[in-house]
Write a protein that holds these residues in place. Structure first.
Motif, mmCIF file in Angstrom:
data_model
loop_
_atom_site.group_PDB
_atom_site.id
_atom_site.type_symbol
_atom_site.label_atom_id
_atom_site.label_comp_id
_atom_site.label_asym_id
_atom_site.label_seq_id
_atom_site.Cartn_x
_atom_site.Cartn_y
_atom_site.Cartn_z
ATOM 1 N N LEU A 81 0.831 -1.212 0.000
ATOM 2 C CA LEU A 81 0.000 0.000 0.000
ATOM 3 C C LEU A 81 0.864 1.260 0.000
ATOM 4 O O LEU A 81 0.547 2.244 -0.677
ATOM 5 N N HIS A 85 0.865 4.042 -3.155
ATOM 6 C CA HIS A 85 0.014 5.133 -2.665
ATOM 7 C C HIS A 85 -0.063 6.307 -3.632
ATOM 8 O O HIS A 85 -1.055 7.042 -3.646
ATOM 9 N N GLN A 132 -6.828 5.858 -5.644
ATOM 10 C CA GLN A 132 -7.797 4.916 -5.087
ATOM 11 C C GLN A 132 -8.633 4.293 -6.200
ATOM 12 O O GLN A 132 -8.862 3.075 -6.226
ATOM 13 N N LEU A 135 -6.454 1.916 -8.441
ATOM 14 C CA LEU A 135 -6.138 0.660 -7.750
ATOM 15 C C LEU A 135 -7.370 -0.235 -7.672
ATOM 16 O O LEU A 135 -7.276 -1.455 -7.848
ATOM 17 N N GLY A 136 -8.530 0.369 -7.416
ATOM 18 C CA GLY A 136 -9.761 -0.412 -7.383
ATOM 19 C C GLY A 136 -10.066 -1.050 -8.720
ATOM 20 O O GLY A 136 -10.439 -2.233 -8.795
ATOM 21 N N THR A 150 -13.094 -3.819 -2.696
ATOM 22 C CA THR A 150 -11.856 -3.088 -2.957
ATOM 23 C C THR A 150 -11.652 -1.886 -2.041
ATOM 24 O O THR A 150 -10.534 -1.569 -1.649
ATOM 25 N N THR A 154 -8.237 0.075 -0.783
ATOM 26 C CA THR A 154 -7.798 1.235 -1.558
ATOM 27 C C THR A 154 -7.955 2.547 -0.807
ATOM 28 O O THR A 154 -7.342 3.547 -1.186
ATOM 29 N N VAL A 157 -4.904 4.452 0.082
ATOM 30 C CA VAL A 157 -4.337 5.276 -0.988
ATOM 31 C C VAL A 157 -5.121 6.582 -1.103
ATOM 32 O O VAL A 157 -4.557 7.669 -1.167
#
Length: 972
Positions: A81, A85, A132, A135-136, A150, A154, A157
């Motif tokens: 993470l 980030h 976020q 990443l999701g 997710t 996330t 982040v």
């Protein structure tokens, strides 16, 4: 532009040229920059070291329990993470900000509009939120995660700049995909780069093979907070260009060299690792505290240690015991036991005021010097309140600590960066570490003494709240003087306790005594279940220990009180100043020391003036809150020297002496008087005041006291006792409320004037009196009831108003596992700190002005106050020049800053605005800015040579004997 330098990164082997061109940081002054892949490596590496060497065991354990493979999973999750980030910087919305870096990316097919062309829409995609979302999407598209799973991962982040995104922000960004990937042919390249970076991080940081197993995980919200906080800390450290130099200068070292140099330069002290001892309670206390030869510990102390060891899981332990029973030492002994069993890495001792925090700090340091795992080691300590830098014990620790440059873009630009050759490592074992300073990071130190506000801020929706939670999640929390907190503060305290229970943070609460209802609220809040109060219904027992584990049911222990006991005879005393003077003249005919406690500063000064006329100024001392800080500290020192324990002082007045004080005499000061006169106040506070009466044994049968004062007596004044229903003084009603004062009077009736022939027996009567005063049942004579009913209605309106206003910015409760922290601090207060404005958010206090008091001489020059005593190094502080055409010396400026004074409530509301306008007329440009940190932006109150001035329609007069006197001008 070379994006690789001469060193190789493990990430690079997975990345093509376009991904390598993405930038993360840029220094406008030097034109230095950092590629995103480099910052990803740096942040992940820092997170790994923080996990291994800095995070307390208990924090790591809590995260590990939420994941299938425990600690290995937890570590790689934290590292990953931190590594990803800033993936949101691989977007047009971010990358367009620096033209030459954006052009380099365009050269690799990553097209984007200019920042100007993109306009205000860029604000829809701050890089944390963008990361976020990216990443999701990656978890769903590349690893088959359900969208509902997710967010819990996330959000670390999305929230790494201090505020987890809200649902509306997420929705808005989904409607503007062009901010994530430029439409057209370039969209494919953008998506490829984003995927390539995330794929590389998954492989590099060890999660690629774990993501399938994590698809069904439901992370508890406390774990989400801790992971977010760890990402924030990792990012701040990795963003420090003094530790992680920008390219091109920083491009020559490989990963390990770069990390090793940075970690050595940071030099963070490791957390405390307590070890459980099998010593008896007596042996434990003898080894940790300075016990007199042959001294036995108190039964309460022994019972607290035994109960802490009996608890299967460390939790909440409430210690209710009389004043002088050694509750502080008991709390520290319990903290050591709890820390060993919970994996806590430090202690936070929360106190009601700055003065009590200052008094506790040297005691904390003394304990640490004897504490296994600390003595002989290097540990971080902090004094957490807004005037900590003026405390000489703490200032000495700061002076020895090394310096670390402030964090760069992601926190705040440093005012100045020290040269490497200016840095030095502290030689002290206990250090106020330079990086662990500032209102967002200070609480991360291992051992902290500070005001209760620092704990209550953990229940206030504010920016970077996750850092405050990380700070308390790794400690044992001790809350002193728990009875001193009103409804407004209790709303925050109860919510904080609910989160502490969810973090499984051990908590020790200290109080002389608590109403049963308040004790029950604390237990239920911490345990997280409505039926947790269990056996606490047996609430009249005293002393009383109450313990509950997170999710458990409370159990109680009823230790014996120590052999010490005092019978206090109560009498009513009329409220006239002549009545007071006459009575004291009679009582002190053969000498003796009397303490007169008034509920307002105005009443203190009125009484002192009358008593000085009768007894002489040399025989009357004044103590209250309206003294400048240095004078207030000197007052406390004088009171301890004159009226402290007999084994510690031989300066006690031999004739008659009277101290007239406000509530400052209620707590913390170990002072002892022959006679007490007190304004009517809430019964628990009156009992606290009685703790200053015959506090120590002075000869057999108190035979060293004047003969007529060998029986402890408290004269209760501050009310018209002849009225149909007692009428407390108007100032007392403003402070405490009519209802509370009347219930206090009602429970004291059987004891007043020798009623029923019964004195108040301490400690036996403490709990029964407090429980009766705070129960809902009617009390008092029948003819009081109509007045009591009206007072109660007003009290309930005020209480409901306090609770309602406090709830506006209060953090929500702990949500269900798996529910993301989206909107966690929505509609919050923004940044908060231990300033008057910050404290007002967790205390129900009207805004008030703080000024720095100086003297204007006849020639117009300014100087520090003329009566100040030398400091601990014997340096003169009185009359130091404060030039207006130059920056004062650091010592003179610090001395002036130590003469801060909070103006009374006459200067609130509209009067405050007028006062500020008048004070701002004395604006000294040379006192502003970073060259004068002690005086910059401060309001200066300049007294004339007679120590007088006018302000906002009031006349002000100050003296070191009486403090501040305020009178309204006749024409205002």
């Amino acid at each position: 532009m070379n994006d690789e330098g001469g060193a190789c990164s493990n990430l690079l082997r997975w990345l093509g040229k376009p991904a390598r061109s993405v930038w993360a940081k840029h220094d406008r002054d030097s034109d230095g920059w950092l590629p995103l892949w480099r910052h990803m490596e740096d942040a992940a590496a820092v997170a790994g070291l923080l996990w291994d060497r800095w995070l307390p065991v208990g924090v790591r354990r809590l995260v590990a329990e939420a994941l299938p493979q425990g600690d290995p999973d937890a570590r790689v999750l934290a590292v990953w993470l931190a590594g990803v980030h800033d993936i949101g910087k691989a977007t047009p919305a971010f990358a367009c900000q620096v033209d030459q870096l954006a052009d380099a990316m365009r050269g690799h097919g990553l097209e984007m509009r200019s920042a100007k062309a993109m306009g205000p829409d860029r604000r829809i995609a701050p890089h944390g939120l963008a990361g976020q979302v990216l990443l999701g999407e990656w978890l769903e598209e590349r690893h088959g995660w359900a969208s509902v799973r997710t967010g819990q991962f996330t959000v670390a982040v999305g929230g790494h700049h201090g505020v987890p995104p809200e649902h509306g922000q997420i929705t808005a960004l989904y409607e503007h995909e062009e901010l994530l990937r430029t439409p057209g042919a370039s969209a494919r390249v953008w998506r490829q780069v984003q995927t390539e970076l995330l794929d590389a991080c998954a492989e590099r940081f060890g999660v690629a093979q774990r993501l399938a197993a994590w698809r069904t995980v439901k992370l508890p919200q406390p774990v989400q907070v801790l992971l977010t906080a760890l990402v924030i800390v990792s990012d701040w450290i990795a963003s420090n260009p003094e530790l992680f130099p920008y390219f091109p200068d920083g491009a020559s070292r490989d990963d390990q060299e770069r990390l090793a140099a940075a970690w050595q330069g940071l030099d963070l002290p490791e957390p405390w690792r307590a070890e459980e001892t099998d010593r008896s309670a007596q042996e434990l206390f003898a080894s940790r505290f300075e016990l007199p030869a042959g001294a036995r510990i108190r039964p309460v102390q022994e019972a607290a240690v035994e109960l802490a060891r009996e608890m299967q899981t460390p939790g909440l332990l409430i210690i209710e015991a009389p004043m002088g029973e050694g509750k502080t030492e008991a709390a520290l002994a319990v903290a050591e036991i709890f820390a060993a069993r919970s994996g806590a890495g430090g202690v936070f001792f929360a106190l009601p005021t700055m003065a009590t925090g200052n008094a506790m700090f040297p005691r904390l340091l003394d304990w640490l010097e004897r504490l296994p795992g600390v003595a002989g080691s290097r540990r971080s300590v902090y004094l957490a309140h807004s005037k900590a830098a003026l405390n000489e014990d703490f200032a000495g620790l700061m002076a020895r600590a090394g310096r670390v440059a402030a964090v760069g873009v992601d926190e705040a630009a440093p005012a100045s960066r020290p040269r490497r050759d200016e840095q030095h490592r502290a030689a002290a074992e206990l250090v106020a570490h330079a990086w662990l300073r500032g209102h967002k990071k200070a609480m991360l130190a291992s051992f902290v003494a500070g005001t209760i506000d620092q704990l209550l801020f953990a229940g206030l929706k504010s920016r970077h709240l996750a850092l405050r939670h990380l700070a308390v999640a790794g400690k044992v929390i001790v809350i002193d003087e728990a009875h001193a907190y009103d409804t407004y503060m209790s709303v925050y305290l109860d919510r904080v306790l609910s989160w502490l229970g969810a973090y499984r943070v051990p908590v020790v609460v200290l109080s002389a005594t608590l109403p049963a209802s308040r004790r029950r609220e604390l237990v239920v809040a911490y345990a997280g279940r409505a039926d947790a109060d269990g056996s606490t219904a047996a609430s009249d027992a005293y002393p009383l220990l109450t313990a509950v584990a997170p999710g458990g049911v409370a159990l109680c222990r009823r230790p014996q009180a120590s052999a010490r006991s005092t019978a206090v005879c109560l009498e009513r005393l009329g409220d006239g100043l002549d009545v007071l003077s006459d009575r004291l003249e009679s009582e002190l005919a053969d000498g003796g020391c009397a303490l007169v406690i008034r509920n307002t500063v105005r009443r203190v000064l009125e009484a002192a003036r009358a008593l000085r006329e009768r007894f002489g100024a040399e025989n009357v001392t004044v103590a209250h809150s309206c003294f400048v800080d240095l004078d207030r500290a000197d007052k406390d020192s004088t009171l301890l020297r004159l009226f402290g324990p007999p084994e510690k002082t031989d300066d006690r007045p031999t004739g008659r002496h009277i101290v007239v004080a406000s509530q400052v005499a209620e707590q913390s000061l170990d002072v002892d008087f022959d006679l007490l006169v007190s304004d009517l106040c809430p019964v628990d506070l009156l009992l606290q005041r009685m703790g200053r009466l015959h506090r120590h044994q002075r000869g057999p049968g108190q035979g060293e006291r004047p003969e007529r004062l060998r029986t402890a007596r408290c004269l209760v004044t501050g009310a018209d006792w002849t009225a149909h229903v007692p009428a407390p003084a108007r100032g007392s009603v403003a402070v405490y409320g009519q209802y509370t004062l009347l219930r206090s009077a009602a429970v004291l009736l059987p004891h007043l004037d020798g009623g029923s022939g019964r004195p108040v027996r301490l400690p036996v009567d403490i709990s029964p009196l407090v429980q009766r005063a705070y129960r809902e049942a009617p009390i008092g004579p029948g003819h009081w009831q109509d007045g009591m009913k009206r007072a109660r209605e007003q009290f309930e309106r005020h209480r409901d108003d306090q609770a309602g206003r406090a709830a506006v910015f209060r953090l929500g409760g702990v949500g269900k596992p798996g529910r993301p922290l989206f909107g966690w601090v929505a509609a919050g207060v923004g940044d908060t700190d231990d300033t008057p404005a910050g404290r007002a958010q967790v205390r129900d206090s009207r805004d008030s002005l703080e000024v720095i008091v100086v003297q204007r001489r006849g020639d117009g020059s300014l100087a520090t106050l003329p009566w100040l005593k030398p400091d601990s190094k014997k340096r003169p502080r009185a009359g130091l020049a404060l030039p207006q055409d130059a920056t004062p010396t650091r010592f003179a400026a610090r001395t002036a800053a130590s003469c801060a004074l909070r103006l009374p409530l006459q200067f609130s509301g509209e009067t405050m605005d007028r006062a500020i306008r008048e004070l701002e007329q004395l604006y000294v440009p040379t006192w502003q800015g970073r060259d004068s940190p002690w005086l910059s932006d401060q309001l200066i109150l300049a007294l004339d040579e007679e120590c007088q001035t006018q302000l906002a329609g009031f006349s002000l007069q100050y003296s070191p004997e009486d403090g501040l006197k305020v009178t309204q001008d006749a024409d205002d």
